[in-house]
Structures are given as C-alpha cells and as structure tokens.
Design a protein around this motif. Structure first.
Motif, PDB file in Angstrom:
ATOM      1  N   ALA A  66       0.672  -1.200  -0.002  1.00 29.78           N
ATOM      2  CA  ALA A  66      -0.153   0.054   0.098  1.00 29.78           C
ATOM      3  C   ALA A  66       0.972   1.193   0.137  1.00 29.78           C
ATOM      4  O   ALA A  66       0.419   2.311  -0.455  1.00 29.78           O
ATOM      5  N   ASP A  67       2.321   1.116   0.576  1.00 23.64           N
ATOM      6  CA  ASP A  67       2.885   2.503   0.894  1.00 23.64           C
ATOM      7  C   ASP A  67       3.461   2.922  -0.397  1.00 23.64           C
ATOM      8  O   ASP A  67       3.805   4.045  -0.800  1.00 23.64           O
ATOM      9  N   ARG A  68       3.352   1.902  -1.660  1.00 27.43           N
ATOM     10  CA  ARG A  68       4.162   2.361  -2.834  1.00 27.43           C
ATOM     11  C   ARG A  68       3.183   2.763  -4.065  1.00 27.43           C
ATOM     12  O   ARG A  68       3.559   2.864  -5.254  1.00 27.43           O
ATOM     13  N   VAL A  69       1.961   2.658  -3.552  1.00 30.01           N
ATOM     14  CA  VAL A  69       0.767   2.695  -4.743  1.00 30.01           C
ATOM     15  C   VAL A  69       0.148   3.957  -4.456  1.00 30.01           C
ATOM     16  O   VAL A  69      -0.617   3.947  -3.253  1.00 30.01           O
ATOM     17  N   LEU A  70       0.082   4.960  -5.141  1.00 31.64           N
ATOM     18  CA  LEU A  70      -0.898   6.129  -4.895  1.00 31.64           C
ATOM     19  C   LEU A  70      -2.001   6.194  -6.123  1.00 31.64           C
ATOM     20  O   LEU A  70      -1.461   6.453  -7.335  1.00 31.64           O
ATOM     21  N   GLY A  71      -3.075   5.934  -5.505  1.00 28.45           N
ATOM     22  CA  GLY A  71      -4.334   6.054  -6.318  1.00 28.45           C
ATOM     23  C   GLY A  71      -4.995   7.125  -6.675  1.00 28.45           C
ATOM     24  O   GLY A  71      -4.879   8.255  -5.852  1.00 28.45           O
ATOM     25  N   ALA A 107      -5.759   2.988   5.106  1.00 22.94           N
ATOM     26  CA  ALA A 107      -4.385   2.888   5.061  1.00 22.94           C
ATOM     27  C   ALA A 107      -3.693   2.880   3.489  1.00 22.94           C
ATOM     28  O   ALA A 107      -2.586   2.836   3.273  1.00 22.94           O
ATOM     29  N   LEU A 108      -4.713   2.928   2.589  1.00 17.48           N
ATOM     30  CA  LEU A 108      -4.359   3.056   1.138  1.00 17.48           C
ATOM     31  C   LEU A 108      -3.796   4.713   0.882  1.00 17.48           C
ATOM     32  O   LEU A 108      -4.301   5.736   1.670  1.00 17.48           O
TER      33      LEU A 108
END
Length: 339
Positions: free
Chosen positions: A208-213, A243-244
């Motif tokens: 989750a820490d590396r994906v920015l939606g 947490a996203l």
C-alpha cells in the motif's frame, strides 16, 4: 486446467519509458519519472482492461460461455476491450451502456457516433442502451439482458463493471511483479482509481505504501472497494481503506466532467513527452501526480512511475475535451502565404 488460469490477450511486458522533460516541469529530477505503457497492451487500442480480461474472459471461455456481457458508461474503455476480447476468442459480445444512442432516440444527445462507441460497432458488439440510470439501475438492466440471453441459449457470462473483481485483479498483481523487474527501486506508482481492480492488484503486489491511487469518481467509496478486492487476493492482513494512498481531489464536478487541472495535465504531458492521455482516467491521474509533487507526497530523488492505463479512444468521444483541443488548434494556427 483451472478456471482461474488466464488466456493471453496482450503483449507483455509493456514498456517502461523515461519522461525527463515532464519530470522537470512537474518538479522532479530528470531521471525520477517513468511511464509504464499499459496503453500498449496490443488489443484493440490497448489499455489496462486487457490484463483483467485475460482472467475473466479466459474463465468464461473455459466454463463454456459463448457470449461476454458487460456494462459501462457510453465511452467505456472496458466495454470496448470486452468486445475485442470476445472477437479474439471467437465469442459474441453484448454491451449494456448508460444513456441513449447519440442522435437516434428522441431527446438523446445529438451528434455522430464517436470514440469507443464507434469501435464497439466495428468489433461486432451489440449495444443495449439502458437509458438515464444510476449504477444500481444499470446493474438491473445488465441482469435482465443476461437472463434474456440465457433464455435464448446464448451462453452468456457477465463480466463485472469496469472488469474489476478479485479474479480480474490478479492481472495487476502480475503487472506489479512485472514492473518490479523493470524498476526494482520503485518508490511510488501513480494510477487512476476507477472500478478498483487495477489499484487492488498493484497494492497486493507492491504494498500500500508504494501505490498512489487517484480517484476518478467511478464508484462512491473507492477506498473500501480497493480494500475489499485486496482482501480477496490476500486474505487476512490486507490493508484497510484508511491505510491506502488515495487522492480524491481530482474528481471535480463528476466522472464525465473535465477540469482545468486535467486539461493542464493533458497538455503538458503531450507537449513534453508526446504521450496523449484521456480526460477521465489518465488525465486525472497525472493531475493527481502533479498535485502530489507540489505537496511533497511525491519527492525528487525517488523513482516514480506513472501507469498509463490507455483510454485514448474515449478522448474522441468527450465533447468538452474535443472542444478544448479545437481551441488549442485555433490558438496555435498560422496561415503561411507563398510570396
């Protein structure tokens, strides 16, 4: 063979290309920003839906289905690629779309068929127009159409809205691992968040820490949608919605409405790198990336990848975007006369 084994519809791996001029413009170092070209997936104009359809259409085929049925907005990229997947696999396609046929029914929007709708027809899909309905109403029409097809012996398989499901998200779990072989030092991957399956698969593979939606306004609770899909992939321990990394500031007046920030993102990306985005998905994602750099959430000196999820045909069916494009042509035009 398992019903969850994909059938290959695309060309892999897709390229990862540097974007040094765009990086400088948005406030990053020249080697920071790269574009993952999932617009070049090789099926009917490409796009992220191909990776999902490899799983969902493949399962339908092995289960004996003869017709793929799905739903979407009039310019749905998913609907276009579902029609293409059906053609590739020797199946029929029925697309249940919101609204009315342009210029055909009384009271419907005037204008010629364009963009994805034109491609739907070329690909041989039958379109069922659902009228002015909300998401629940669209689903109800889809169910009715599927039941009619069953009664006719057409062997329908329903592909979910946007192509997103736990099964479909496996396509982007694969994509996340593919990307790590190309960019093992990845810090942030920026992606449009529509129906949720693409972001969910990436979160499952990358964390989750590396994906920015960047939310595009396709669903009412995007964080929960993504979290539920990831839970389906990972089981207990999947990240909760809170947490996203999910930006919701680029939706503007709504899913189909063009904003100034998106127009700027389309223009700067095209003129800096020769890469064309669409006004609903990738345009919003790029606007979100630019805002994230300005706010310090995406920082210079770190590898940032922008996922180009395709959608170019939709640009040609978007009235406001085409009007802006026409204005840009007019503003930049000169007339040269021979002496």
């Amino acid at each position: 063979m398992s019903d969850e084994t994909p059938v290959r519809l695309g060309t892999w791996p897709t390229p990862l290309e540097p974007a040094p001029r765009l990086a400088r413009i948005v406030g990053l170092e020249p080697d920071d920003l790269w574009i993952k070209r999932d617009d070049l997936t090789g099926l009917a104009g490409g796009g992220n839906k191909v990776r999902k359809l490899e799983w969902t259409a493949g399962a339908a085929l092995r289960q004996g289905a003869r017709t793929l049925v799905t739903s979407g907005a009039p310019q749905s990229n998913h609907a276009r690629l579902t029609a293409a997947a059906a053609a590739r696999l020797g199946m029929d396609a029925v697309l249940v779309l919101k609204g009315s046929p342009p210029g055909v029914l009384k009271g419907s929007p005037p204008g010629a068929v364009s963009g994805n709708i034109a491609l739907d027809g070329i690909l041989g899909a039958r379109i069922v127009w659902a009228g002015d309905v909300d998401q629940a109403g669209l689903g109800a029409v889809l169910d009715e159409v599927a039941e009619e097809l069953r009664a006719q012996g057409a062997g329908p398989a329903v592909i979910p809205f946007g192509g997103s499901s736990v099964l479909a998200a496996r396509g982007y779990a694969e994509a996340g691992h593919e990307l790590l072989t190309q960019a093992p030092d990845l810090a942030t991957l920026v992606v449009a968040m529509g129906s949720g399956g693409t972001m969910a698969g990436l979160v499952h593979a990358l964390g989750a820490d590396r994906v920015l939606g960047v939310d595009v306004g396709a669903v009412t609770d995007p964080g929960q949608v993504v979290s539920d899909f990831v839970a389906g992939l990972a089981g207990p321990g999947a990240p909760a919605a809170h947490a996203l990394r999910l930006r919701r500031d680029q939706v503007g007046a709504g899913y189909a409405e063009l904003t100034d920030a998106v127009t700027d993102a389309l223009t700067v990306t095209a003129r800096a790198e020769g890469v064309v985005l669409d006004p609903v998905y990738t345009g919003r994602a790029m606007a979100g990336l630019i805002a994230a750099v300005a706010e310090g959430d995406v920082r210079p000196g770190q590898r940032t990848v922008f996922l180009h999820t395709g959608g170019l045909p939709g640009l040609f069916g978007h009235t406001a975007a085409m009007a802006r494009a026409q204005a840009a042509v007019t503003d930049s035009s000169t007339v040269h006369s021979r002496p």
